[in-house]
Scaffold this active site. Sequence first.
Site, PDB file in Angstrom:
ATOM      1  N   GLU A   7      -5.032   7.137   8.974  1.00 45.08           N
ATOM      2  CA  GLU A   7      -4.782   8.020   7.820  1.00 45.08           C
ATOM      3  C   GLU A   7      -3.263   8.241   7.702  1.00 45.08           C
ATOM      4  O   GLU A   7      -2.601   8.574   8.679  1.00 45.08           O
ATOM      5  CB  GLU A   7      -5.488   9.387   7.925  1.00 45.08           C
ATOM      6  CG  GLU A   7      -6.996   9.317   7.979  1.00 45.08           C
ATOM      7  CD  GLU A   7      -7.649   8.807   6.683  1.00 45.08           C
ATOM      8  OE1 GLU A   7      -7.140   9.065   5.593  1.00 45.08           O
ATOM      9  OE2 GLU A   7      -8.677   8.122   6.786  1.00 45.08           O
ATOM     10  N   SER A   8      -2.761   8.115   6.472  1.00 39.58           N
ATOM     11  CA  SER A   8      -1.306   8.160   6.274  1.00 39.58           C
ATOM     12  C   SER A   8      -0.691   9.490   6.695  1.00 39.58           C
ATOM     13  O   SER A   8       0.366   9.524   7.333  1.00 39.58           O
ATOM     14  CB  SER A   8      -0.967   7.863   4.813  1.00 39.58           C
ATOM     15  OG  SER A   8      -1.482   8.859   3.956  1.00 39.58           O
TER      16      SER A   8
ATOM     17  N   CYS B 132       0.836  -1.213   0.000  1.00 38.71           N
ATOM     18  CA  CYS B 132       0.000   0.000   0.000  1.00 38.71           C
ATOM     19  C   CYS B 132       0.870   1.262   0.000  1.00 38.71           C
ATOM     20  O   CYS B 132       1.702   1.452   0.886  1.00 38.71           O
ATOM     21  CB  CYS B 132      -0.905  -0.012   1.235  1.00 38.71           C
ATOM     22  SG  CYS B 132      -1.810   1.537   1.439  1.00 38.71           S
TER      23      CYS B 132
ATOM     24  N   VAL C 266      -5.923   1.156   5.886  1.00 37.56           N
ATOM     25  CA  VAL C 266      -4.574   1.189   6.435  1.00 37.56           C
ATOM     26  C   VAL C 266      -3.870   2.430   5.905  1.00 37.56           C
ATOM     27  O   VAL C 266      -4.244   2.917   4.838  1.00 37.56           O
ATOM     28  CB  VAL C 266      -3.763  -0.074   6.045  1.00 37.56           C
ATOM     29  CG1 VAL C 266      -4.270  -1.292   6.787  1.00 37.56           C
ATOM     30  CG2 VAL C 266      -3.765  -0.313   4.541  1.00 37.56           C
TER      31      VAL C 266
ATOM     32  N   LYS D 283     -11.045  -8.451   5.074  1.00 37.26           N
ATOM     33  CA  LYS D 283     -10.584  -7.847   6.339  1.00 37.26           C
ATOM     34  C   LYS D 283     -11.116  -8.594   7.560  1.00 37.26           C
ATOM     35  O   LYS D 283     -12.305  -8.928   7.616  1.00 37.26           O
ATOM     36  CB  LYS D 283     -11.051  -6.395   6.401  1.00 37.26           C
ATOM     37  CG  LYS D 283     -10.426  -5.517   5.327  1.00 37.26           C
ATOM     38  CD  LYS D 283     -11.020  -4.114   5.333  1.00 37.26           C
ATOM     39  CE  LYS D 283     -10.518  -3.316   4.132  1.00 37.26           C
ATOM     40  NZ  LYS D 283     -11.170  -2.034   3.968  1.00 37.26           N
TER      41      LYS D 283
END
Lengths: 244, 244
Positions: A82-83, A30, A70, A57
């Site tokens: 949240e990235s 990802c 993710v 999931k």
Amino acid sequence: MGNSVHLKEGSPEPAAVAKGVLRVYGMKFCPYVHRLKLVLAAKEVAHETININLKSKPKWYFAKNPQGKVPTIEIDGNVIYESDITSEYVDAVYPGRKLSTTDALKAANEKMLLVYWGNKSVTNFYKYCMAKPDDKEAKDAALATLKEGLEYLATFLKKNGSVFICGSQPGLTDYFLYPHLERINAIVPAVDLKQIPKVKTYFDQMQEDKAVKSCRFSDELHREFGRKAVAGDIGAYDIGPVAQ
Amino acid sequence: MGNSVHLKEGSPEPAAVAKGVLRVYGMKFCPYVHRLKLVLAAKEVAHETININLKSKPKWYFAKNPQGKVPTIEIDGNVIYESDITSEYVDAVYPGRKLSTTDALKAANEKMLLVYWGNKSVTNFYKYCMAKPDDKEAKDAALATLKEGLEYLATFLKKNGSVFICGSQPGLTDYFLYPHLERINAIVPAVDLKQIPKVKTYFDQMQEDKAVKSCRFSDELHREFGRKAVAGDIGAYDIGPVAQ
């Protein structure tokens, strides 16, 4: 990037995370998890990784993150996702090299670059990948807009005058932008960075960064994952190096 | 909110902004411009406003903002856009009450609330408005998800234990969330805040805030704008108070 097998529906929930330990819920390929992993690597933050199979999931994962996405991080009872939010949190609370700027105008310019890059290159990278192989029109349209983001990045770097977006060393914005650049370069044959020399130089310089090196997958592995993910292969997440 | 007539294609470009003056390019009813206007009001930052007709944009505006969106700010040759980026910039560089937190965990929690609110309530507010009047299924589906965002806000406020999202006074996150709440309350008849007491109390407390008061349009004006905008009426922007 955290090479453990991806947990899926029915996989038991891992034991609670130990006190003081930072746990990352991720997915090996990802690009958003990649952002956080680059930040953790650049700051040399020790952490453990639980990988989640995004096509199947585990139910318990939704108690961590109601949207089931993710990356998510967990430490001492606090859960953040949240990235960008996880990365900014890590940059703020962990020691090591500070990756964000305190210059408000510089911060604004970097954030505007990311918005433009997101709208043009990221969105159209996915459109390109998801277009049917024989839909030349859709592929070409996505490609044209994707390239606008690359040209904008070249203009930004030229105006900026520094090797990296954030200055003489990669910073938060470099680590936010780079994961999709790595994938575009690997997966989209019609993008040849040599035709955009500023971006090519930037890409090459990023390859020398210790954090980038530590998270790097080969272009061939990215292509293999891309093919399998587009085909809906549930086992795609566990290709490449897998720790037992 | 800046009540000058909205400039459209063919309108001449305004004179260059004077040295030291902050100029906002906006649209009177835009909830994203509303965010920035609340921040400017709370910090009592003097500024001038140029309104842009979003259904007939002047060509010269794209030289300010390549995506042609609002808000954009301009000061001393620097141009910044996006509601969150402009607001954070203003909060960082102008004196007055500091609207953002320096507590990394609090900041992360507030940002996650905004992401969830955006995905659930904001996205589905627009879906609700754009669904055909006789498409009950689409209206109901949008409404159900919109309400999930309101329930999440109630849970957040309960856990938070303070009157506002940011504490005892409204802060950046309150001013980012509130504009769509004002519109949802005004425009969506099936949303009755009394049924979500925590959100009703929050909404009522926000009405007492000086910045909110200074930017407030009546519910009826919001409804009139909503009807005209959905119908594609190019003159919708100039309803209500208009300065000459």
